[in-house]
Scaffold this motif. Structure first.
Motif, PDB file in Angstrom:
ATOM      1  N   PRO A  82       0.723  -1.279  -0.002  1.00 22.42           N
ATOM      2  CA  PRO A  82      -0.034  -0.069  -0.019  1.00 22.42           C
ATOM      3  C   PRO A  82       0.667   1.357  -0.173  1.00 22.42           C
ATOM      4  O   PRO A  82       1.838   1.216   0.605  1.00 22.42           O
ATOM      5  N   ARG A  83       0.432   2.208  -0.776  1.00 19.56           N
ATOM      6  CA  ARG A  83       1.068   3.658  -0.728  1.00 19.56           C
ATOM      7  C   ARG A  83       0.355   4.465   0.249  1.00 19.56           C
ATOM      8  O   ARG A  83      -0.848   4.535   0.193  1.00 19.56           O
ATOM      9  N   LEU A  84       1.108   5.124   0.876  1.00 17.52           N
ATOM     10  CA  LEU A  84       0.226   6.162   1.861  1.00 17.52           C
ATOM     11  C   LEU A  84       0.142   7.502   1.397  1.00 17.52           C
ATOM     12  O   LEU A  84       1.457   8.257   1.112  1.00 17.52           O
ATOM     13  N   GLU A  85      -1.076   8.121   1.377  1.00 21.00           N
ATOM     14  CA  GLU A  85      -1.259   9.713   1.271  1.00 21.00           C
ATOM     15  C   GLU A  85      -1.949  10.154   2.371  1.00 21.00           C
ATOM     16  O   GLU A  85      -3.009   9.539   2.708  1.00 21.00           O
ATOM     17  N   TYR A  86      -1.716  11.496   2.530  1.00 18.03           N
ATOM     18  CA  TYR A  86      -2.367  12.184   3.565  1.00 18.03           C
ATOM     19  C   TYR A  86      -2.777  13.579   3.110  1.00 18.03           C
ATOM     20  O   TYR A  86      -2.387  13.930   2.188  1.00 18.03           O
ATOM     21  N   ALA A  87      -3.773  14.195   3.920  1.00 22.44           N
ATOM     22  CA  ALA A  87      -4.302  15.403   3.546  1.00 22.44           C
ATOM     23  C   ALA A  87      -4.614  16.269   4.806  1.00 22.44           C
ATOM     24  O   ALA A  87      -4.830  15.779   6.029  1.00 22.44           O
ATOM     25  N   LEU A  88      -3.898  17.441   4.616  1.00 21.70           N
ATOM     26  CA  LEU A  88      -4.279  18.263   5.776  1.00 21.70           C
ATOM     27  C   LEU A  88      -5.466  19.297   5.655  1.00 21.70           C
ATOM     28  O   LEU A  88      -5.558  19.696   4.659  1.00 21.70           O
ATOM     29  N   LEU A  89      -6.337  19.232   6.595  1.00 23.86           N
ATOM     30  CA  LEU A  89      -7.716  19.841   6.439  1.00 23.86           C
ATOM     31  C   LEU A  89      -7.851  21.167   7.384  1.00 23.86           C
ATOM     32  O   LEU A  89      -7.279  20.988   8.575  1.00 23.86           O
ATOM     33  N   CYS A  90      -8.598  22.106   6.767  1.00 18.90           N
ATOM     34  CA  CYS A  90      -8.806  23.082   7.744  1.00 18.90           C
ATOM     35  C   CYS A  90     -10.168  22.982   8.443  1.00 18.90           C
ATOM     36  O   CYS A  90     -10.141  23.609   9.480  1.00 18.90           O
ATOM     37  N   ALA A 139     -13.093  19.660   9.575  1.00 19.76           N
ATOM     38  CA  ALA A 139     -13.413  18.047   9.420  1.00 19.76           C
ATOM     39  C   ALA A 139     -14.203  17.738   7.956  1.00 19.76           C
ATOM     40  O   ALA A 139     -14.105  16.566   7.377  1.00 19.76           O
ATOM     41  N   SER A 140     -14.943  18.939   7.596  1.00 15.48           N
ATOM     42  CA  SER A 140     -15.731  18.393   6.302  1.00 15.48           C
ATOM     43  C   SER A 140     -15.445  19.057   4.991  1.00 15.48           C
ATOM     44  O   SER A 140     -16.161  19.400   3.870  1.00 15.48           O
ATOM     45  N   GLU A 141     -13.981  19.073   5.036  1.00 20.51           N
ATOM     46  CA  GLU A 141     -13.473  19.818   3.627  1.00 20.51           C
ATOM     47  C   GLU A 141     -13.591  18.617   2.645  1.00 20.51           C
ATOM     48  O   GLU A 141     -13.408  17.664   2.709  1.00 20.51           O
ATOM     49  N   PRO A 142     -14.473  19.170   1.364  1.00 22.54           N
ATOM     50  CA  PRO A 142     -14.829  18.300   0.467  1.00 22.54           C
ATOM     51  C   PRO A 142     -13.642  17.655  -0.610  1.00 22.54           C
ATOM     52  O   PRO A 142     -13.607  16.439  -0.785  1.00 22.54           O
ATOM     53  N   LEU A 198     -11.185   8.623   8.505  1.00 24.78           N
ATOM     54  CA  LEU A 198     -12.149   9.738   8.865  1.00 24.78           C
ATOM     55  C   LEU A 198     -11.145  10.659   9.315  1.00 24.78           C
ATOM     56  O   LEU A 198      -9.906  10.800   9.766  1.00 24.78           O
ATOM     57  N   PRO A 199     -11.565  12.178   9.101  1.00 25.18           N
ATOM     58  CA  PRO A 199     -10.808  13.211   9.554  1.00 25.18           C
ATOM     59  C   PRO A 199     -10.551  13.040  10.846  1.00 25.18           C
ATOM     60  O   PRO A 199     -11.440  12.826  11.668  1.00 25.18           O
TER      61      PRO A 199
END
Length: 145
Positions: free
Chosen positions: A26-34, A36-39, A138-139
């Motif tokens: 598996p490759r891991l990707e992440y996202a930083l969010l402003c 919890a509901s960032e679309p 989940l965020p």
């Protein structure tokens, strides 16, 4: 003495059965969010590999490379998460390392309050490289990690 030799023998002559099964890593990707509901989060690869490493650093990596060892641990956590083996622990370990790396790289980044990650499985069909999202977290609030 014989018992000690039985324990030492597998270390001297290892088995060639390294894996229980052959499966995509598996490759891991992440996202930083402003929030919890960032679309549409902006996904970033976790610790991407350099395109080129010169010979001296490559030799040094053979002797000392704790960052790569930790990356392998994160991949093991991702594999366990996909296999359903203690998923809460695996997800917590991945989130902890993502948060730590984020705070080391961007200590005062404004507006980021949540983080999430996804696991991609890569496969090849002919000449085409396909990505399948195998898991998406989940965020999670950075303050709660």
């Amino acid at each position: 003495m014989l018992h000690s030799l039985k324990l030492l023998f597998p270390a001297l002559i290892p088995s060639w059965r390294f894996f229980d099964q052959i499966a995509p890593s598996p490759r891991l990707e992440y996202a930083l969010l402003c929030n919890a509901s960032e679309p549409q989060p902006h996904w970033q690869p976790y610790r991407p590999q350099p395109k080129h490493v010169s010979p001296i650093p490559m030799l040094w990596r053979v002797i000392w490379n704790p960052k790569w060892n930790e990356t392998l641990f994160v991949v093991s956590c991702a594999e366990r998460l996909l296999a359903g083996v203690n998923p809460a622990h695996s997800e917590a370990e991945i989130l902890y390392r993502l948060k730590r790396d984020h705070t080391l790289l961007y200590p005062k980044q404004q507006g980021v309050s949540h983080i999430r990650f996804r696991l991609l499985l890569l496969s090849r069909q002919g000449q085409e490289l396909l990505q399948e999202v195998a898991y998406m977290s989940l965020p999670k609030a950075l303050a709660n990690i």
